[in-house]
Design a protein around this motif. Structure first.
Motif, PDB file in Angstrom:
ATOM      1  N   GLY A   1      14.764   3.420  -1.432  1.00  0.00           N
ATOM      2  CA  GLY A   1      14.221   4.761  -1.290  1.00  0.00           C
ATOM      3  C   GLY A   1      12.815   4.858  -0.721  1.00  0.00           C
ATOM      4  O   GLY A   1      12.343   5.955  -0.450  1.00  0.00           O
ATOM      5  N   ASP A   2      12.128   3.755  -0.516  1.00  0.00           N
ATOM      6  CA  ASP A   2      10.790   3.788   0.079  1.00  0.00           C
ATOM      7  C   ASP A   2      10.946   3.778   1.598  1.00  0.00           C
ATOM      8  O   ASP A   2      10.938   2.733   2.238  1.00  0.00           O
ATOM      9  N   VAL A   3      11.077   4.975   2.179  1.00  0.00           N
ATOM     10  CA  VAL A   3      11.365   5.071   3.612  1.00  0.00           C
ATOM     11  C   VAL A   3      10.230   4.554   4.481  1.00  0.00           C
ATOM     12  O   VAL A   3      10.449   4.167   5.627  1.00  0.00           O
ATOM     13  N   ASP A   4       9.010   4.509   3.947  1.00  0.00           N
ATOM     14  CA  ASP A   4       7.888   3.998   4.730  1.00  0.00           C
ATOM     15  C   ASP A   4       7.948   2.477   4.898  1.00  0.00           C
ATOM     16  O   ASP A   4       7.305   1.921   5.796  1.00  0.00           O
ATOM     17  N   ALA A   5       8.700   1.791   4.066  1.00  0.00           N
ATOM     18  CA  ALA A   5       8.787   0.330   4.135  1.00  0.00           C
ATOM     19  C   ALA A   5       9.434  -0.136   5.434  1.00  0.00           C
ATOM     20  O   ALA A   5       9.148  -1.235   5.907  1.00  0.00           O
ATOM     21  N   ILE A   6      10.273   0.706   6.035  1.00  0.00           N
ATOM     22  CA  ILE A   6      10.936   0.297   7.277  1.00  0.00           C
ATOM     23  C   ILE A   6       9.930   0.175   8.421  1.00  0.00           C
ATOM     24  O   ILE A   6      10.132  -0.608   9.353  1.00  0.00           O
ATOM     25  N   THR A   7       8.826   0.909   8.336  1.00  0.00           N
ATOM     26  CA  THR A   7       7.781   0.798   9.364  1.00  0.00           C
ATOM     27  C   THR A   7       7.153  -0.593   9.311  1.00  0.00           C
ATOM     28  O   THR A   7       6.976  -1.237  10.346  1.00  0.00           O
ATOM     29  N   GLY A   8       6.826  -1.055   8.105  1.00  0.00           N
ATOM     30  CA  GLY A   8       6.278  -2.403   7.959  1.00  0.00           C
ATOM     31  C   GLY A   8       7.287  -3.465   8.353  1.00  0.00           C
ATOM     32  O   GLY A   8       6.932  -4.470   8.984  1.00  0.00           O
ATOM     33  N   HIS A   9       8.550  -3.246   8.007  1.00  0.00           N
ATOM     34  CA  HIS A   9       9.614  -4.180   8.368  1.00  0.00           C
ATOM     35  C   HIS A   9       9.712  -4.304   9.891  1.00  0.00           C
ATOM     36  O   HIS A   9       9.806  -5.415  10.419  1.00  0.00           O
TER      37      HIS A   9
END
Length: 141
Positions: A49-57
């Motif tokens: 659910g942490d949608v911002d994590a995909i940016t770091g990924h």
């Protein structure tokens, strides 16, 4: 009766061992391993659910081929200049190519290839980093 004295032993020439090149390869592989290990953590955060994590990924994933290229350079110095093990350079090149393919599969959202390739990259990175810190990596060929 003439006795011939044995020839004096030749001075021992120490085998040239990888030192600076090995340390460079250790630092590069350890840095790459840290970036590689962050990838499944960030993907897991995204899936929970942490949608911002995909940016770091995506950012770390895009930088991994650059790190892989640096590892290829370090492996070249280790093999060619430091007289290290020959298999290290082709292994580094294959890992670099796999990381490039991984980025493409990720942005194409081809998860049936992206996930198993990611597992393979993590496995090879862990094993390579363990090996480079072992005493076997210090031995010249």
């Amino acid at each position: 009766m003439d006795t011939v004295a044995p020839a004096p032993p030749a001075p021992a020439v120490p085998a040239r061992q990888p030192r600076a090149s090995l340390w460079a390869l250790r630092v590069l592989l350890t840095g790459q391993l840290l970036a590689v290990l962050a990838q499944p953590v960030l993907a897991g955060l995204f899936l929970t659910g942490d949608v911002d994590a995909i940016t770091g990924h995506g950012l770390i994933g895009s930088l991994l081929p650059l790190l892989g290229l640096l590892v290829v350079g370090g492996a070249s110095a280790y093999v060619l200049g430091g007289r290290g093990r020959l298999w290290v350079l082709p292994a580094a090149v294959v890992l670099f190519l796999a990381e490039g393919l991984q980025v493409g599969m990720g942005y194409a959202r081809t998860l049936q290839m992206h996930i198993p390739l990611g597992v393979a990259i993590v496995t090879v990175s862990v094993l390579s980093t363990i090996w480079v810190w072992s005493s076997s990596a210090r031995r010249p060929r």
